[in-house]
Design an enzyme around this catalytic site. Structure first.
Site, PDB file in Angstrom:
ATOM      1  N   GLU A   1      11.017   2.268  21.647  1.00  0.00           N
ATOM      2  CA  GLU A   1      10.413   3.601  21.704  1.00  0.00           C
ATOM      3  C   GLU A   1       9.799   3.825  23.081  1.00  0.00           C
ATOM      4  O   GLU A   1       9.239   2.880  23.657  1.00  0.00           O
ATOM      5  CB  GLU A   1       9.349   3.745  20.609  1.00  0.00           C
ATOM      6  CG  GLU A   1       9.941   3.669  19.199  1.00  0.00           C
ATOM      7  CD  GLU A   1       8.898   3.865  18.092  1.00  0.00           C
ATOM      8  OE1 GLU A   1       7.703   4.042  18.432  1.00  0.00           O
ATOM      9  OE2 GLU A   1       9.263   3.836  16.907  1.00  0.00           O
TER      10      GLU A   1
ATOM     11  N   HIS B   1       8.406   8.948  15.478  1.00  0.00           N
ATOM     12  CA  HIS B   1       7.306   8.109  15.006  1.00  0.00           C
ATOM     13  C   HIS B   1       6.115   8.967  14.578  1.00  0.00           C
ATOM     14  O   HIS B   1       5.001   8.840  15.090  1.00  0.00           O
ATOM     15  CB  HIS B   1       6.884   7.118  16.087  1.00  0.00           C
ATOM     16  CG  HIS B   1       6.228   5.892  15.539  1.00  0.00           C
ATOM     17  ND1 HIS B   1       6.368   4.658  16.098  1.00  0.00           N
ATOM     18  CD2 HIS B   1       5.404   5.699  14.457  1.00  0.00           C
ATOM     19  CE1 HIS B   1       5.679   3.766  15.407  1.00  0.00           C
ATOM     20  NE2 HIS B   1       5.081   4.371  14.412  1.00  0.00           N
TER      21      HIS B   1
ATOM     22  N   ARG C   1       0.814  -1.219   0.000  1.00  0.00           N
ATOM     23  CA  ARG C   1       0.000   0.000   0.000  1.00  0.00           C
ATOM     24  C   ARG C   1       0.844   1.263   0.000  1.00  0.00           C
ATOM     25  O   ARG C   1       0.586   2.194  -0.767  1.00  0.00           O
ATOM     26  CB  ARG C   1      -0.923   0.010   1.230  1.00  0.00           C
ATOM     27  CG  ARG C   1      -1.986  -1.051   1.248  1.00  0.00           C
ATOM     28  CD  ARG C   1      -2.885  -0.883   2.473  1.00  0.00           C
ATOM     29  NE  ARG C   1      -2.112  -0.637   3.666  1.00  0.00           N
ATOM     30  CZ  ARG C   1      -1.589  -1.596   4.419  1.00  0.00           C
ATOM     31  NH1 ARG C   1      -1.761  -2.859   4.089  1.00  0.00           N
ATOM     32  NH2 ARG C   1      -0.904  -1.314   5.509  1.00  0.00           N
TER      33      ARG C   1
ATOM     34  N   ASP D   1      12.223   7.353  11.235  1.00  0.00           N
ATOM     35  CA  ASP D   1      11.044   7.771  12.000  1.00  0.00           C
ATOM     36  C   ASP D   1      10.657   6.756  13.067  1.00  0.00           C
ATOM     37  O   ASP D   1       9.919   7.086  13.998  1.00  0.00           O
ATOM     38  CB  ASP D   1       9.860   7.961  11.039  1.00  0.00           C
ATOM     39  CG  ASP D   1       8.591   8.422  11.743  1.00  0.00           C
ATOM     40  OD1 ASP D   1       8.650   9.438  12.463  1.00  0.00           O
ATOM     41  OD2 ASP D   1       7.548   7.757  11.589  1.00  0.00           O
TER      42      ASP D   1
ATOM     43  N   ASP E   1       9.813  -7.347  -3.170  1.00  0.00           N
ATOM     44  CA  ASP E   1       8.682  -7.774  -2.361  1.00  0.00           C
ATOM     45  C   ASP E   1       8.308  -9.183  -2.788  1.00  0.00           C
ATOM     46  O   ASP E   1       7.779  -9.385  -3.887  1.00  0.00           O
ATOM     47  CB  ASP E   1       7.479  -6.844  -2.535  1.00  0.00           C
ATOM     48  CG  ASP E   1       6.413  -7.053  -1.473  1.00  0.00           C
ATOM     49  OD1 ASP E   1       6.166  -8.230  -1.122  1.00  0.00           O
ATOM     50  OD2 ASP E   1       5.827  -6.066  -0.992  1.00  0.00           O
TER      51      ASP E   1
ATOM     52  N   ALA F   1       2.238   8.477  10.976  1.00  0.00           N
ATOM     53  CA  ALA F   1       0.773   8.523  10.919  1.00  0.00           C
ATOM     54  C   ALA F   1       0.204   9.770  11.588  1.00  0.00           C
ATOM     55  O   ALA F   1      -1.000   9.871  11.774  1.00  0.00           O
ATOM     56  CB  ALA F   1       0.195   7.279  11.596  1.00  0.00           C
TER      57      ALA F   1
END
Length: 530
Positions: free
Chosen positions: A259, A279, A149, A254, A169, A282
């Site tokens: 974390e 991060h 995606r 990122d 991939d 999104a």
């Protein structure tokens, strides 16, 4: 039902849950023990990356039916333990796709033109143009690891920048690469040819530690590395060494193996050829609303016992397949429910035959719906789309699927056959107008009824006054008949009566009904599914 939200999510999703009658508690920053102490009272849990749903947490979650991850990665959830308990784990794989794509593009531009470093220099009072001379993307080669995606969207945008795109991939067919205009290569070739390498893979056994010291050594001098996927895919300490040596010209990261990334574990401190962000892939307003609403909808579907297209511990269902099979789920579960009531002994095999459009698509999830309907009435444990196949296996019930062109009567139909050591029963179901579930055949009898509520099935000799006698006994017992239909045997001889009644029929009334001369058998079926 109660749902716990343990991380920051947009209130749009929380409001949606509350509007649909769910009780929602928001408790952030819970450690493992804090989660263990409270999780036992909740039916659903919604998390993000900061909540770790461990095996101990799942053991304490005695009521939990679904875990919703507001985002893509589920490496903070013990999938094995959740699946073993029949807990559905859902994520939101598409809601933040565009946000992650755009952030990746921004990171590529940042390390290409030294934007953050130039900004900091100017803010410090300097005017230094020479130090921050960049390069152009035109005619450079970008290697994309994971052309799904996000990776496919990165390819499209980088092609617009006149970059050459190559990709690796193992799960994407060659034809898809051609459609995207991306040259398909193996991983070693990608390392050797790429001026930029960007990662867009989930975290799995195969991808954990995918790029380490040895892989970085294979890359061409002056390569630039970008990771906006999962932190543990890349060895950041090996990358930091390569940045110091100059073998890697720049990096944009990122996500990190641990974390939050604190000062004591950050290998990039003081380095001017790397851009790091906390991060943020999104982190857009639109994406945060999207993942919150999508995870809320997935959690509600799971709590209703419905299949969830984004469940990660079930076989994945592509959207085009899901659109075909989704209208059939309710019918399939009700047919499984009917089948177990018809069975005269413990089930040995359940066979599901698909005709028409269903014969040409992926039907495993529909067969799972049949199992769910057949097993729930006879087991104390909850059976759902996650654990139905395993529950059937542990009870030595064989599952069989058949695809055929036509059953000779209906173009699109499903036949469920349940076999025991005493014989076999068959049920044929269809959807009228693509929405209305109907049972059109039971064994050798042609019928036409909706499988809802309480249903009395009465095979009987074809003789006068059968309907009158049954109606009289039910009427005298004040049992309301909602509908009645008589089906003839497909060959000759006997009939079957399908009588929809408003309430359960007491045993003494069932005895009276069975005593009527000409009654061959009688079964009261509760068709509603839970």
């Amino acid at each position: 039902m109660k749902i716990l939200v343990s991380d920051d999510v947009s209130m749009k999703g929380v409001d949606l849950l509350r509007e649909n009658g769910y009780e929602v508690d928001v408790k952030k920053n819970l450690d493992e023990q804090g989660l263990i102490d409270c999780i036992g009272e909740y039916d659903g849990l919604i998390t993000r990356s900061m909540t770790h749903v461990t095996e101990k947490v799942i053991e304490a979650a005695t009521k939990l039916k679904v875990i919703g991850r507001a985002g893509v990665g589920v490496d903070s959830i013990d999938l094995k333990s959740a699946t073993a308990r029949g807990i559905v784990v859902v994520n939101t794989p598409t809601s933040n796709t565009l946000a992650a794509t755009e952030h990746t593009c921004a990171m590529i531009m940042a390390i290409t033109r030294h934007i953050p470093q130039a900004h900091n220099s100017l803010m410090a009072g300097n005017w230094d143009r020479k130090t921050f001379t960049g390069i152009q993307l035109q005619n450079k080669t970008i290697g994309i690891i994971g052309v799904g995606r996000i990776g496919s969207r990165i390819a499209k945008r980088m092609q617009a920048m006149e970059m050459k795109t190559i990709g690796y991939d193992p799960y994407i067919p060659e034809e898809r690469f051609k459609q995207l205009g991306v040259e398909q290569v193996d991983l070693d070739t990608l390392f050797k040819r790429s001026d930029y390498i960007t990662m867009h893979t989930p975290l799995t056994k195969e991808t954990r530690g995918l790029i380490g010291k040895e892989e970085i050594a294979k890359m061409k001098d002056g390569v630039r590395v970008i990771n906006v996927s999962r932190g543990a895919v890349l060895d950041i300490y090996a990358l930091a060494e390569a940045l110091k040596s100059g073998h890697v010209a720049g990096a944009a990261i990122d996500v990190f193996p641990t974390e939050p990334l604190t000062k004591d574990i950050n290998p990039f401190l003081g380095m001017d050829n790397v851009v790091i962000t906390p991060h943020l892939g999104a982190s857009t307003v639109e994406a945060q609303i999207g993942v919150s609403v999508d995870v809320a909808e997935g959690v509600m579907e799971a709590l209703k016992g419905e299949p969830v297209a984004t469940a990660v511990n079930m076989a994945p269902v592509p959207p085009n397949v899901y659109n075909v099979i989704h209208p059939y789920f309710d019918l399939m579960e009700r047919m499984g429910n009917l089948a177990v009531y018809l069975a005269d002994a413990p089930m040995k095999e359940i066979e599901v035959e698909y005709t028409g459009e269903l014969a040409d698509t992926e039907t495993r999830l529909l067969t799972t719906a049949v199992l769910k309907g057949a097993l729930n009435p006879i087991l104390q444990e909850s059976v759902n789309y996650v654990n139905a196949a395993e529950v059937a296996k542990t009870r030595h019930i064989a599952i069989k699927e058949i695809n055929s062109q036509s059953n000779g009567y209906f173009v699109n139909s499903v036949t469920v056959r349940v076999r025991t050591n005493k014989g076999e029963h068959a049920i044929v179901g269809v959807l009228f107008n693509g929405t209305e579930a109907k049972i059109v055949q039971i064994d050798e009898y042609r019928v036409d009824f909706t499988p809802e509520g309480y249903l009395l099935l009465v095979p009987h000799v074809d003789q006068p006054n059968m309907i009158g006698q049954i109606s009289t006994i039910l009427g005298q017992a004040h049992i309301n008949i909602m509908g009645m239909q008589v089906g003839r045997m497909t060959k000759s001889g006997n009939n079957i009566m399908a009588i929809a009644v408003q309430d359960d029929i007491p045993n003494d009334i069932m005895v009276k009904l069975r005593s009527i001369n000409g009654i061959l058998d009688m079964k009261l079926i509760h068709c509603d599914i839970h």
